[in-house]
Design a protein around this motif. Structure first.
Motif: not given
Length: 292
Positions: A96-110
Motif C-alpha cells: 500500500k505504501a509503495a503503490w504496488f499494483e499487485n500483492p507481494l508474496t514472501l520468498v524468505g527473510t535474511e
C-alpha cells in the motif's frame, strides 16, 4: 512648566463600579429587542449539550491513543529477529505504501544474495511476469552499508522494486534514492519511513509506513512544497485509518465531536482530486531529455 497634580486613575475600581451599575441592564436593551412584556415568563433555557455517558477512564484513553512512539526499540528490540519478521508478516502495508499494483508474496527473510543477506525477499506480478522485490529495513538512521546492500541485491536478482524502510533518512541517501528512481526504469527505488502511535493505555501500538520528508532543496522550493503536501495527504489517510480502528475497538465511546472535521477533510480531498486530475493532464510523465 505645568505639573499634573490630579490623582492617578484607579482602573480596577472604575471597572468594578461600571460593572455593578450596569448589572441589571438586559443585553436586549442594546440590541433593540425590547418588545417582550414584563409579566411574560422568560423562555426556558436550552439544555446544555453534553457528551453521552462513556466508560470510566475514556478521557484517559483518549489522551493516550495518539501519543507518538519515541523509542522504536521498545517494540522491536532487535532488527533481524523482531523488525524483519514483523514486516515480513505485513507485506500488505508495504504494498500500500509503495503503490504496488499487485500483492507481494514472501520468498524468505535474511536471504543470501551476492555475498550479502537481504532482510526480505519477495515477489510480485509486474505485467504478466513475476519479479523479485528486495526490502532492507533499519531501526537506526540510514547508512551506506544498507544502501550498498540494497543496490547490489536489486541488481543481482533483477528486482522490479528495491524498498528501504527505516526510522530516519539522511538527506544524501534520499538524493541517491531519487536519482536511482529517475534513471533506472527497470527498478523502482522506494524509501519508506516507519512511524507509529499508541492505540491504547496498555501500550499496544499501530505503525504506518509513509513517504519520508523531502531532502533540503533551496533551489527548488516548489518541489519542497509539493512533497510537504504529499506528506500531509499520507498523514490524513493514516489518521482516518486510526479513527476507523478506534471506532471498531471502542463501540461504547461517542466520537460525534469529530464528525464535522471528517466531513471537511473529505470535502478538501474531493477538491484536491479534481485539481490533481487537471494538473496531470498538463504535466508529462517523464522529464524531457536534453538533446545531445
Amino acid at each position: 512648566m505645568t505639573t499634573n497634580t490630579s490623582p492617578a486613575v484607579d482602573w480596577t475600581h472604575l471597572g468594578r463600579s461600571f460593572a455593578e451599575s450596569h448589572a441589571e441592564l438586559d443585553a436586549n436593551d442594546y440590541l433593540g429587542v425590547g418588545d417582550q412584556k414584563v409579566d411574560e415568563p422568560a423562555p426556558a433555557p436550552e439544555p446544555a449539550v453534553v457528551d453521552a455517558e462513556e466508560p470510566e477512564g475514556t478521557d484517559k484513553h483518549r489522551q493516550i491513543w495518539l501519543r507518538p512512539v519515541d523509542n522504536m526499540r521498545r517494540f522491536f528490540p532487535h532488527e533481524a529477529t523482531d523488525l524483519t519478521p514483523w514486516l515480513a508478516k505485513r507485506l500488505h502495508m508495504i504494498k500500500k505504501a509503495a503503490w504496488f499494483e499487485n500483492p507481494l508474496t514472501l520468498v524468505g527473510t535474511e536471504q543470501k544474495i551476492a555475498g550479502y543477506r537481504i532482510d526480505i525477499l519477495a515477489k510480485t506480478l509486474v505485467g504478466d511476469r513475476e519479479r523479485f522485490v528486495v526490502i532492507e529495513n533499519q531501526l537506526e538512521r540510514t547508512d551506506a552499508d544498507h544502501l550498498g546492500r540494497l543496490i547490489t541485491c536489486a541488481a543481482e536478482v533483477e528486482a522490479s522494486h528495491a524498498v528501504w524502510i527505516t526510522t530516519e533518512f539522511r538527506d544524501d541517501h534520499l538524493k541517491v534514492m531519487e536519482a536511482l528512481q529517475r534513471n533506472h526504469r527497470a527498478c523502482s527505488f522506494v524509501p519508506l519511513l516507519i512511524e507509529g502511535a499508541y492505540m491504547s493505555a496498555e501500550g499496544t501500538a499501530n505503525f504506518n509506513l509513509v513517504t519520508p520528508p523531502t531532502y533540503s532543496s533551496p533551489d527548488d522550493l516548489l518541489r519542497v512544497k509539493l512533497h510537504e503536501a504529499l506528506r500531509k495527504a499520507h498523514e490524513v489517510n493514516n489518521t482516518m485509518n486510526l479513527l476507523h480502528a478506534l471506532l471498531a475497538s471502542y463501540p461504547d465511546v461517542d466520537f460525534s465531536r469529530y464528525r464535522h472535521i471528517v466531513e471537511e477533510a473529505g470535502l478538501w480531498s474531493y477538491y484536491t482530486d479534481e485539481k490533481v486530475d487537471a494538473l496531470l493532464e498538463r504535466i508529462p510523465e517523464e522529464r524531457r531529455k536534453r538533446a545531445v
